[in-house]
Motif scaffolding. Structure first.
Motif, short mmCIF file in Angstrom:
data_model
loop_
_atom_site.label_atom_id
_atom_site.label_comp_id
_atom_site.label_asym_id
_atom_site.label_seq_id
_atom_site.Cartn_x
_atom_site.Cartn_y
_atom_site.Cartn_z
N VAL A 66 0.88 -1.22 0.08
CA VAL A 66 -0.02 -0.03 -0.07
C VAL A 66 0.78 1.28 0.08
N HIS A 67 0.46 2.13 -0.77
CA HIS A 67 1.40 3.57 -0.99
C HIS A 67 0.60 4.47 -0.16
N PHE A 68 1.09 5.07 1.00
CA PHE A 68 0.64 6.20 1.71
C PHE A 68 1.26 7.64 1.48
N ILE A 69 0.39 8.36 1.37
CA ILE A 69 0.77 9.88 1.16
C ILE A 69 0.26 10.81 2.02
N ALA A 70 1.15 11.58 2.76
CA ALA A 70 0.61 12.39 3.70
C ALA A 70 0.77 14.02 3.27
N LEU A 71 -0.51 14.60 3.10
CA LEU A 71 -0.28 15.96 2.71
C LEU A 71 -0.46 17.28 3.63
N VAL A 72 -0.13 18.44 3.38
CA VAL A 72 -0.35 19.57 4.28
C VAL A 72 -1.18 20.37 3.35
N ASN A 73 -2.43 20.82 3.72
CA ASN A 73 -3.40 21.67 2.97
C ASN A 73 -3.86 22.81 3.86
N THR A 74 -3.24 23.21 4.88
CA THR A 74 -3.47 24.12 5.86
C THR A 74 -2.84 25.31 5.99
N LEU A 75 -1.48 25.42 5.21
CA LEU A 75 -0.52 26.36 5.69
C LEU A 75 -1.01 27.67 4.83
N HIS A 76 -1.43 27.47 3.55
CA HIS A 76 -1.57 28.69 2.79
C HIS A 76 -3.26 28.95 2.25
N LEU A 77 -4.07 28.63 3.23
CA LEU A 77 -5.53 28.46 2.86
C LEU A 77 -5.99 30.11 3.17
N GLU A 78 -7.06 30.08 2.55
CA GLU A 78 -7.91 31.15 2.57
C GLU A 78 -9.31 30.83 2.90
N GLN A 79 -10.06 30.77 1.91
CA GLN A 79 -11.41 30.24 2.49
C GLN A 79 -11.55 28.54 2.56
N LEU A 80 -10.64 28.14 1.55
CA LEU A 80 -10.56 26.68 1.57
C LEU A 80 -9.06 26.16 1.96
N GLY A 81 -8.89 24.99 2.01
CA GLY A 81 -7.58 24.51 2.06
C GLY A 81 -6.86 24.54 0.85
N HIS A 82 -5.56 24.42 0.57
CA HIS A 82 -4.71 24.66 -0.54
C HIS A 82 -3.62 23.60 -0.23
N THR A 120 -18.87 26.39 1.97
CA THR A 120 -19.33 27.69 2.68
C THR A 120 -18.59 27.65 4.01
N TRP A 121 -18.36 26.47 4.52
CA TRP A 121 -17.40 26.47 5.88
C TRP A 121 -15.97 26.20 5.79
N GLY A 122 -15.47 26.25 4.43
CA GLY A 122 -14.20 25.83 4.50
C GLY A 122 -14.03 24.58 4.14
N TRP A 123 -14.75 23.52 4.21
CA TRP A 123 -14.66 22.32 4.27
C TRP A 123 -14.44 21.76 2.80
N GLY A 124 -13.26 21.96 2.25
CA GLY A 124 -12.82 21.71 0.81
C GLY A 124 -11.42 22.05 0.74
N THR A 125 -10.83 21.67 -0.49
CA THR A 125 -9.42 22.11 -0.80
C THR A 125 -9.56 22.53 -2.11
N ASP A 126 -9.09 23.76 -2.51
CA ASP A 126 -9.56 24.52 -3.56
C ASP A 126 -8.92 23.97 -4.79
N ASP A 127 -7.53 23.33 -4.71
CA ASP A 127 -7.06 22.90 -5.83
C ASP A 127 -6.85 21.11 -5.82
N ALA A 128 -7.73 20.54 -4.91
CA ALA A 128 -7.89 19.06 -4.97
C ALA A 128 -7.93 18.58 -6.19
N VAL A 129 -8.84 19.09 -7.14
CA VAL A 129 -9.26 18.54 -8.25
C VAL A 129 -7.86 18.36 -9.14
N GLN A 130 -7.16 19.04 -9.10
CA GLN A 130 -5.77 18.94 -9.97
C GLN A 130 -5.01 17.81 -9.40
#
Length: 317
Positions: free
Chosen positions: A169-185, A221-231
């Motif tokens: 199994v391949h595990f990836i640990a990401l950081v999406n909280t350092l450059h957030l505005e409305q959403l994670g990034h 609306t509550w910031g529960w998402g990541t703006d560039d996650a689709v990419q």
């Protein structure tokens, strides 16, 4: 590092397919087991299907989330106490997990004392390794990100991201909280890291991704998402099994998009309201004696040879 958590049991006559699961029970009030068998996630209620036998080659790991050490308020007057209960529950599972992953908001205000306290508490976990990803509460102020990386960021890249393999199994640990505005990034550097990280992987490699903020648009609306996650997620379309585990929303939630399944974890501190049920994601004060029903831990199992990944959520004991 790579570890496997296999689970054989899958659906059978008592199971539901992944799509059926999402259709019938988007909100989970209790434990549920998800198995990845031949690239398809199958769910069942614990006890409704036979479990695979354990062996020394099996992988078992645990996710805990949102301890918010340092929080003070009526929603939980003793967050250190409930996190300590979660630690004890992990140590009483009946098996020794290969690792424990904390999916962020270890602290409430990113102070050195809070990082030191949570680090000492996690040192009591009976496991070989402890992994973390930062939450936005671990990144407060100019010194927050540095304090987090000093406490937990050894052997990581960039702002603290990394990957490892075990048991196929391949595990990836990401950081999406350092450059957030409305959403994670996530940012281009981290997305480039992932692109290179998975380039050589076979498409049948099970993938598990950890992040604090959900990678799907749970409730923007509550910031529960990541703006560039689709990419980012577009790079995983070729894989047969991708599982994303996150914290942040302080409640269980499961969602499937194509070949990717998302699971939000219970916190160990206090619950938030369901999306849109209130003006904001504020700590909920529950009736006396009900707090532990909203808190919990998550176990993930992989049994060698059965090619299945299982997730089980348990309330705080």
């Amino acid at each position: 590092m790579t570890e496997h958590a296999d689970e054989s049991n899958g659906g059978g006559e008592h199971g539901m397919t992944r799509r059926q699961l999402v259709r019938h029970s988007a909100w989970f009030g209790g434990a549920v087991v998800l198995s990845v068998v031949a690239g398809e996630v199958i769910s069942h209620i614990p006890g409704s299907a036979s479990a695979a036998p354990a062996s020394s080659a099996d992988l078992h790991f645990v996710q805990v989330s949102d301890s918010h050490i340092g929080f003070q308020g009526p929603a939980n007057m003793d967050v250190a106490g409930t996190f300590g209960m979660a630690v004890n529950q992990v140590n009483s599972l009946g098996f020794r997990p290969a690792f424990v992953m904390h999916s962020g908001d270890l602290t409430h205000l990113s102070t050195p004392a809070q990082f030191d306290q949570v680090k000492q508490m996690m040192s009591q976990l009976d496991t070989d390794r402890v992994f973390t990803v930062p939450g936005e509460h671990d990144s407060i102020g100019d010194n927050g990100p540095r304090a987090y990386r000093q406490a937990f960021g050894q052997d990581t890249l960039g702002d603290g991201w990394y990957s490892f393999d075990t048991h196929g199994v391949h595990f990836i640990a990401l950081v999406n909280t350092l450059h957030l505005e409305q959403l994670g990034h996530l940012g281009n550097d981290q997305i480039d890291f992932v692109r290179k990280d998975i380039a050589g992987l076979s498409s049948d490699t099970p993938i598990v991704i950890f992040s604090h903020i959900p990678l799907f648009a749970m409730y923007p609306t509550w910031g529960w998402g990541t703006d560039d996650a689709v990419q980012l997620l577009s790079m995983f379309r070729r894989f047969s099994s991708v599982t994303c585990l996150n914290g942040h929303v302080h409640q269980l939630f499961s969602k499937t998009e194509g070949n990717i399944t998302f699971h939000s974890a219970r916190p160990t501190c206090y619950p938030f309201p369901k999306p849109g049920q209130g003006p904001a994601p504020l700590p909920q004060v529950l009736p006396a004696g009900r707090l532990k029903d909203a808190l919990g831990i998550r176990t993930v199992n992989y049994w060698q040879g059965n090619h299945a990944l299982a997730i089980k959520d348990e309330k705080l004991a």
